[in-house]
Enzyme design. Structure first.
Site, PDB file in Angstrom:
ATOM      1  CD  GLN A  78      -2.770   1.584   2.192  1.00  0.00           C
ATOM      2  OE1 GLN A  78      -2.252   1.792   3.285  1.00  0.00           O
ATOM      3  NE2 GLN A  78      -4.075   1.649   1.986  1.00  0.00           N
ATOM      4  CB  CYS A 109      -4.371   8.488   6.307  1.00  0.00           C
ATOM      5  SG  CYS A 109      -3.499   8.737   7.852  1.00  0.00           S
ATOM      6  CG  ASN A 211     -12.314  -1.367   5.777  1.00  0.00           C
ATOM      7  OD1 ASN A 211     -11.812  -0.262   5.967  1.00  0.00           O
ATOM      8  ND2 ASN A 211     -12.075  -2.382   6.592  1.00  0.00           N
ATOM      9  NE  ARG A 236     -11.489  -0.711  13.780  1.00  0.00           N
ATOM     10  CZ  ARG A 236     -12.646  -0.162  14.064  1.00  0.00           C
ATOM     11  NH1 ARG A 236     -12.787   0.546  15.160  1.00  0.00           N
ATOM     12  NH2 ARG A 236     -13.687  -0.324  13.257  1.00  0.00           N
TER      13      ARG A 236
END
Ligand SMILES: Cc1cc2nc3c(=O)[nH]c(=O)nc-3n(C[C@H](O)[C@H](O)[C@H](O)COP(=O)(O)O)c2cc1C
Length: 378
Positions: A78, A109, A211, A236
Site C-alpha cells: 500500500q 488516513c 470495509n 481491527r
C-alpha cells in the site's frame, strides 16, 4: 452458508474474497505471515502504508518495511502519496525492481498531521488531484493492478466517495475498497454499510470491497449479502486475533467448523508472533519490544491480572515472554464477548484541513508536499 465467488484483483484471484486491511505498525511481514498461516494461504494480505517519497528516496526504514516473506504471493503493497509525480515514480520503482505484485493507494488516513496538509482522507475532495495521482499510478504500473482505499468523505457535508469511485474507474483502477466512515468519524460510531452498497451500484465496472466493523465471519458474510460487495477488508478484528482468518475463510467458503482458541493456544501464537518479529527485524529484543503493543489485544477478556499485564508490557526477551505466559492459567477458554470491537474506537473529531480547503473541490493549489511524511508506517 453458501460460498461466495472469488474476487479478481487484476490477474490475482482471491478465494475466498477476504483481505487483511493495511494497518500501519501492524501488518508487517510477520503479522501477514501469521494471518496467512491461519487462512491456509487463502486471502490477500496488504502491507502497512508506505510513503511514496520515502520509497523513492530509499529511506532505510521504508526499505525494511517493504520486505515480503518468501511465502507471500501475491505481494500487496500500500502506497500513500500526495504528489502525482512522486506516486508515479514509486510505482515505477516497484515495477522495475519487482518489489510487489499489486499496488493499493491509501486515501483514507484521518490523522491530523496528514489531513492538515491536504493528504490522506482530505485528498479525494480535490477531484483533479485525485485523478492525477490515480492516472500516474496506473500509467506507471505496467501489468500490476492498482487499487484504491478510501473513506466516505471528509464529513457528512463533504461526501466524496461516489465521485472518487467514478474517477477511479475512468483512470483504470482495478478495484476500490471503501471504509464506511468519514474522516471526521475516525473510528467512532458504526461503519455505514449502505454507502458500500451505493458505491457498488455506482461503479458496477470494477470490484468493490467493503470495509468497517467486521469482527467475525458472520459479519463478513452479512456485509457481502447486504451490500452486494465483491469482497471484504478486515482490520481491527485481527488485532491480537490473527486466527480470525481461519474463521473468515471457513465462513466465506461455507465450510464452517471454526473453533475459538483457549489461552494456551493464544500464548503459543503470541510467542510465535514475537519470534517472527525478531527474525524479521534481525534482533530478538527489538522483536519482543515491538510485540508489546499486541499484548493487550491478545489477552483481551482473559483473566490475567493487572500486575502480569504490566510485566508483559515491559518484556524484552522471548525467554521472559514464555516464562511469564507460563505463569498464567492457560486452561482458560476463549472469553465470552472478546470477539467484539477492539483497537481504536473513538471518533467524531473535527478534521484539520489546510486553510480554505473546502472552498473549491477543483482548486488544487496549496497541497503541500510535506503532507508526505518522509518515513513510512507508524
Ligand atoms: C492501527 C491502525 C492502523 C491503520 N493503518 C492504515 C494504513 O496504513 N492504511 C490504510 O489504508 N488504513 C489504515 N487503517 C485503517 C484500516 O485499514 C481500516 O480501514 C479500518 O480499521 C476500518 O476497518 P475495521 O473496522 O475492519 O478495522 C489503520 C487502522 C488501524 C486501527
Amino acid at each position: 452458508m453458501t460460498a461466495f465467488s472469488p474476487l479478481s484483483i487484476g490477474p490475482h484471484t482471491v478465494r475466498p474474497p477476504v483481505v487483511l486491511a493495511p494497518m500501519a505498525g501492524i501488518t508487517n511481514a510477520p503479522f501477514r505471515t501469521l494471518c496467512r498461516e491461519f487462512s491456509g494461504g487463502k486471502g490477500l494480505f496488504v502491507s502497512e502504508m508506505i510513503t511514496t517519497r520515502a520509497l523513492v528516496e530509499r529511506n532505510e526504514k521504508t526499505m525494511q518495511l517493504i520486505r515480503f516473506d518468501a511465502s507471500e504471493t501475491p505481494r500487496s503493497i500500500q502506497l500513500y502519496g500526495v504528489d502525482p509525480v512522486t506516486v508515479g515514480k514509486a510505482v515505477r520503482m516497484i515495477v522495475d525492481e519487482d518489489l510487489a505484485d499489486h499496488v493499493d493507494l491509501n486515501f483514507g488516513c484521518p490523522v491530523p498531521k496528514v489531513t492538515r496538509k491536504g493528504g490522506g482522507s482530505a485528498l479525494p475532495y480535490k477531484r483533479p488531484l485525485l485523478r492525477a495521482i490515480l492516472h500516474e499510478a496506473v500509467a506507471n504500473a505496467g501489468d500490476l493492478p492498482v487499487t484504491m482505499k478510501m473513506r466516505k468523505g471528509i464529513d457528512d457535508d463533504h461526501i466524496t466517495y461516489l465521485d472518487a469511485g467514478r474517477i477511479a474507474v475512468e483512470e483504470g483502477v482495478t478495484a476500490i475498497a471503501l471504509h464506511g466512515r468519514t474522516a471526521a468519524q475516525h473510528y467512532g460510531g458504526t461503519a455505514d454499510w449502505d454507502a458500500i452498497a451505493r458505491l457498488k451500484e455506482h461503479v458496477p465496472e470494477i470490484p468493490v470491497l467493503g470495509n468497517g466493523d467486521i469482527w467475525s465471519a458472520d459479519d463478513a458474510a452479512r456485509m457481502m449479502r447486504e451490500t452486494g460487495c465483491d469482497g471484504v477488508v478486515v482490520g481491527r478484528g485481527c488485532l491480537g486475533r490473527p486466527w480470525l482468518f481461519a474463521d473468515l475463510v471457513a465462513g466465506l467458503e461455507g465450510t464452517g467448523g471454526y473453533r475459538t482458541p483457549g489461552l494456551r493456544e493464544v500464548a503459543d501464537v503470541m510467542v510465535r508472533h514475537a519470534t517472527l518479529l525478531g527474525e524479521w527485524l534481525g534482533d530478538e529484543r527489538r522483536g519482543v519490544v515491538d510485540f508489546r503493543k499486541h499484548v493487550a489485544w491478545y489477552l483481551k477478556g482473559f483473566s490475567v491480572g493487572s500486575e502480569m499485564r504490566k510485566r508483559l508490557a515491559v518484556t524484552s526477551s522471548l525467554e521472559a515472554l514464555r516464562a511469564q505466559l507460563s505463569e498464567l492459567d492457560l486452561d482458560q477458554p476463549w472469553p465470552e464477548g472478546a470477539d467484539g470491537p477492539r483497537g481504536r474506537t473513538s471518533g467524531n473529531n473535527r478534521v484539520v484541513l489546510p486553510d480554505g480547503w473546502l472552498k473549491d473541490p477543483y482548486d488544487c493549489a496549496g497541497v503541500s508536499e510535506d503532507a508526505e511524511l518522509d518515513t513510512s508506517g507508524g
